[in-house]
Design a protein around this motif. Sequence first.
Motif, PDB file in Angstrom:
ATOM      1  N   ARG A 166      -6.421 -23.345 -12.990  1.00  0.00           N
ATOM      2  CA  ARG A 166      -6.002 -22.479 -14.094  1.00  0.00           C
ATOM      3  C   ARG A 166      -4.485 -22.319 -14.068  1.00  0.00           C
ATOM      4  O   ARG A 166      -3.842 -22.525 -13.042  1.00  0.00           O
ATOM      5  N   ILE A 167      -3.932 -21.955 -15.217  1.00  0.00           N
ATOM      6  CA  ILE A 167      -2.482 -21.771 -15.323  1.00  0.00           C
ATOM      7  C   ILE A 167      -2.047 -20.608 -14.439  1.00  0.00           C
ATOM      8  O   ILE A 167      -2.663 -19.541 -14.456  1.00  0.00           O
ATOM      9  N   GLN A 168      -0.993 -20.817 -13.680  1.00  0.00           N
ATOM     10  CA  GLN A 168      -0.412 -19.779 -12.841  1.00  0.00           C
ATOM     11  C   GLN A 168       0.907 -19.337 -13.477  1.00  0.00           C
ATOM     12  O   GLN A 168       1.866 -20.109 -13.512  1.00  0.00           O
ATOM     13  N   PRO A 169       0.991 -18.116 -14.012  1.00  0.00           N
ATOM     14  CA  PRO A 169       2.217 -17.658 -14.692  1.00  0.00           C
ATOM     15  C   PRO A 169       3.463 -17.705 -13.821  1.00  0.00           C
ATOM     16  O   PRO A 169       4.568 -17.854 -14.337  1.00  0.00           O
ATOM     17  N   ILE A 170       3.311 -17.623 -12.507  1.00  0.00           N
ATOM     18  CA  ILE A 170       4.482 -17.636 -11.620  1.00  0.00           C
ATOM     19  C   ILE A 170       5.286 -18.927 -11.757  1.00  0.00           C
ATOM     20  O   ILE A 170       6.499 -18.935 -11.577  1.00  0.00           O
ATOM     21  N   TYR A 171       4.631 -20.032 -12.141  1.00  0.00           N
ATOM     22  CA  TYR A 171       5.335 -21.310 -12.291  1.00  0.00           C
ATOM     23  C   TYR A 171       6.084 -21.414 -13.615  1.00  0.00           C
ATOM     24  O   TYR A 171       6.751 -22.414 -13.873  1.00  0.00           O
TER      25      TYR A 171
END
Length: 194
Positions: free
Chosen positions: A118-123
């Motif tokens: 899943r997409i990780q907002p930290i990146y």
Amino acid sequence: MRLQQALLLIGHGGSVSLNKDYLTFGSGNSGKIILSDKAPPFPFIRLDFKPADWLSFFYFHGFLQSNVPDSNTFRYNSIPGRTTILEVPKYIAFHSLSFYPTDNLSLSVGESIIYSERIQPIYFIPIMFFRVADHYLGTGNASATGNAQMFMDFSYMNRIIQTKFYSTLFIDELSFNSLFEGGNLSAVAFTVWD
């Protein structure tokens, strides 16, 4: 107010774009080892910022789909009487700093990470150290970790004799403990040419 200031800052020497295209990065005549020119195009969000003639910053976050089945992109789900294959999405985050001390010389350093599920907002934080974020996300959850890479690229153009000298170092996995104990360097690549 901060978003407005950031957009003004980008307007002076920078740009943000949404694309689906080929991305290449690094030096090489027959191929590049940082971002290869042989990979298929993919959609990405890109940030370019050049605050001075001698410095540029490049960041993107991409959404990968190769359509080539491999063990890392599929999960098997066993239901009594049948087995289904679930495709797992993959993503890439990349950033680099490039220095241009003279018109003939460039040096770039950076890192990238490929992660899945899943997409990780930290990146989506362009200046985040991806290795640190990977360790943070993986604390207590080994399946949340990605595959981080570091790289360095050097290029010098001698216009008098029309020669270009370049060198690239790409490190996929590096363990200093393993290195000093005579471990395997199979996850390190380099090019040198003149």
